[in-house]
Design an enzyme around this catalytic site. Structure first.
Site, PDB file in Angstrom:
ATOM      1  N   HIS A  17      -0.638   3.977   4.733  1.00  0.00           N
ATOM      2  CA  HIS A  17      -1.126   3.331   6.396  1.00  0.00           C
ATOM      3  C   HIS A  17      -2.263   3.944   6.528  1.00  0.00           C
ATOM      4  O   HIS A  17      -3.702   3.295   6.884  1.00  0.00           O
ATOM      5  CB  HIS A  17      -0.466   3.114   7.054  1.00  0.00           C
ATOM      6  CG  HIS A  17       1.201   2.139   7.289  1.00  0.00           C
ATOM      7  ND1 HIS A  17       2.073   2.464   6.627  1.00  0.00           N
ATOM      8  CD2 HIS A  17       0.408   1.325   6.781  1.00  0.00           C
ATOM      9  CE1 HIS A  17       2.803   1.543   6.587  1.00  0.00           C
ATOM     10  NE2 HIS A  17       2.088   0.510   6.342  1.00  0.00           N
ATOM     11  N   LYS A  41      14.492  -8.139  11.252  1.00  0.00           N
ATOM     12  CA  LYS A  41      13.742  -7.314  10.328  1.00  0.00           C
ATOM     13  C   LYS A  41      15.138  -5.332  10.214  1.00  0.00           C
ATOM     14  O   LYS A  41      15.219  -4.546   9.127  1.00  0.00           O
ATOM     15  CB  LYS A  41      12.901  -6.648  10.100  1.00  0.00           C
ATOM     16  CG  LYS A  41      11.956  -7.416   8.748  1.00  0.00           C
ATOM     17  CD  LYS A  41      11.143  -6.434   8.533  1.00  0.00           C
ATOM     18  CE  LYS A  41       9.919  -6.971   7.002  1.00  0.00           C
ATOM     19  NZ  LYS A  41       9.089  -6.626   6.879  1.00  0.00           N
ATOM     20  N   ARG A  94      -1.923  -1.879  -2.627  1.00  0.00           N
ATOM     21  CA  ARG A  94      -1.394  -0.480  -3.439  1.00  0.00           C
ATOM     22  C   ARG A  94      -1.373  -0.656  -4.792  1.00  0.00           C
ATOM     23  O   ARG A  94      -1.608   0.377  -5.928  1.00  0.00           O
ATOM     24  CB  ARG A  94      -0.047  -0.036  -3.076  1.00  0.00           C
ATOM     25  CG  ARG A  94       0.122   0.673  -1.999  1.00  0.00           C
ATOM     26  CD  ARG A  94       1.390   0.872  -1.295  1.00  0.00           C
ATOM     27  NE  ARG A  94       2.451  -1.046  -0.973  1.00  0.00           N
ATOM     28  CZ  ARG A  94       3.277  -0.679  -0.338  1.00  0.00           C
ATOM     29  NH1 ARG A  94       4.393  -0.481  -0.413  1.00  0.00           N
ATOM     30  NH2 ARG A  94       3.920  -2.349  -0.694  1.00  0.00           N
ATOM     31  N   SER A 132       7.154   2.082   3.234  1.00  0.00           N
ATOM     32  CA  SER A 132       7.951   2.188   4.238  1.00  0.00           C
ATOM     33  C   SER A 132       9.574   2.282   3.573  1.00  0.00           C
ATOM     34  O   SER A 132      10.306   3.116   4.068  1.00  0.00           O
ATOM     35  CB  SER A 132       7.791   1.552   5.748  1.00  0.00           C
ATOM     36  OG  SER A 132       6.238   2.045   5.888  1.00  0.00           O
TER      37      SER A 132
HETATM   38  O1  PNS Z   1       4.186  -4.463   6.432  1.00  0.00           O
HETATM   39  P1  PNS Z   1       4.487  -5.730   6.179  1.00  0.00           P
HETATM   40  O2  PNS Z   1       6.189  -6.021   6.376  1.00  0.00           O
HETATM   41  O3  PNS Z   1       4.383  -6.161   5.209  1.00  0.00           O
HETATM   42  O4  PNS Z   1       3.490  -6.594   7.120  1.00  0.00           O
HETATM   43  C1  PNS Z   1       3.455  -7.856   7.211  1.00  0.00           C
HETATM   44  C2  PNS Z   1       3.594  -8.624   8.381  1.00  0.00           C
HETATM   45  C3  PNS Z   1       3.320  -8.117   9.475  1.00  0.00           C
HETATM   46  C4  PNS Z   1       1.525  -8.974   7.457  1.00  0.00           C
HETATM   47  C5  PNS Z   1       3.241 -10.729   8.068  1.00  0.00           C
HETATM   48  O5  PNS Z   1       4.847 -10.464   7.967  1.00  0.00           O
HETATM   49  C6  PNS Z   1       3.061 -11.510   8.554  1.00  0.00           C
HETATM   50  O6  PNS Z   1       2.129 -11.517   9.138  1.00  0.00           O
HETATM   51  N1  PNS Z   1       4.473 -11.769   9.367  1.00  0.00           N
HETATM   52  C7  PNS Z   1       4.116 -12.277  10.838  1.00  0.00           C
HETATM   53  C8  PNS Z   1       4.162 -13.828  10.980  1.00  0.00           C
HETATM   54  C9  PNS Z   1       2.559 -14.976  10.550  1.00  0.00           C
HETATM   55  O7  PNS Z   1       1.950 -15.207  10.708  1.00  0.00           O
HETATM   56  N2  PNS Z   1       3.414 -15.257   9.054  1.00  0.00           N
HETATM   57  C10 PNS Z   1       2.337 -15.701   7.982  1.00  0.00           C
HETATM   58  C11 PNS Z   1       1.747 -15.182   7.407  1.00  0.00           C
HETATM   59  S1  PNS Z   1       1.531 -15.784   5.926  1.00  0.00           S
END
Ligand code: PNS
Length: 165
Positions: A17, A41, A94, A132
């Protein structure tokens, strides 16, 4: 003003990150590290703890004129981007395995809000396997994660998990 959000779970923040934060700084005037508040989560760290950790680590990565702030959000990422006036969503990739998931999210986000563009940055190859989830698992099972997460995060994991490791 080029403002971006860098959304994620950051449970916990890793050196991958931080690498993405470093790489995104020259591209934007302001980056908001945006921690998703998603109790489903079952996170190790509360959103507040994650915000605090990132704020404490930030001085070690900030460079140049880009302002970096930390905030949390619930709901859709694009709604948070709009609310904050950001025109870009930064995401790190990544390895090829990340691509399909990230592409689906980027296209959905574009459909939801065409004015917000997703910007993908490639993390340094030394972090290509760092997530993570993997860091938590390895740490909990007694493996070495030094060099892959900030020392401060390792300390907080030690405190949280009550281990002398
Ligand atoms: O670090 P992560 O867990 O890969 O992050 C994922 C994240 C938070 C970017 C994704 O789950 C997200 O944007 N969640 C918010 C809900 C949302 O907007 N969903 C539609 C996206 S397609």
């Amino acid at each position: 003003m080029r403002r971006a959000i860098f959304p994620g779970s950051f449970d916990p923040p890793t050196n991958g990150h931080l690498d993405i934060i470093k790489r995104s700084q020259p591209l934007f005037d302001e980056i908001i590290i945006s921690i998703l508040n998603n109790p489903d989560k079952n996170p190790l760290f509360s959103v507040g703890e994650r915000c605090d950790m990132i704020r404490e680590i930030l001085p070690s990565v900030t460079n140049g004129n880009c302002t970096i702030t930390v905030d949390s959000f619930s709901g859709l990422t694009v709604d948070f981007a709009k609310k904050t006036g950001a025109t870009a969503i930064v995401r790190g990739i990544r390895a090829v395995s990340d691509y399909e998931y990230e592409l689906r999210m980027a296209l959905m986000n574009r459909r939801l809000e065409p004015s917000v563009e997703t910007v993908f940055l490639m993390a340094d190859e030394e972090y290509s396997y760092v997530s993570s989830t993997l860091m938590k698992q390895v740490f909990m099972l007694g493996g070495r994660v030094a060099g892959l997460i900030p020392e401060l995060v390792e300390d907080r994991m030690r405190q949280k998990l009550g281990t002398t490791r």
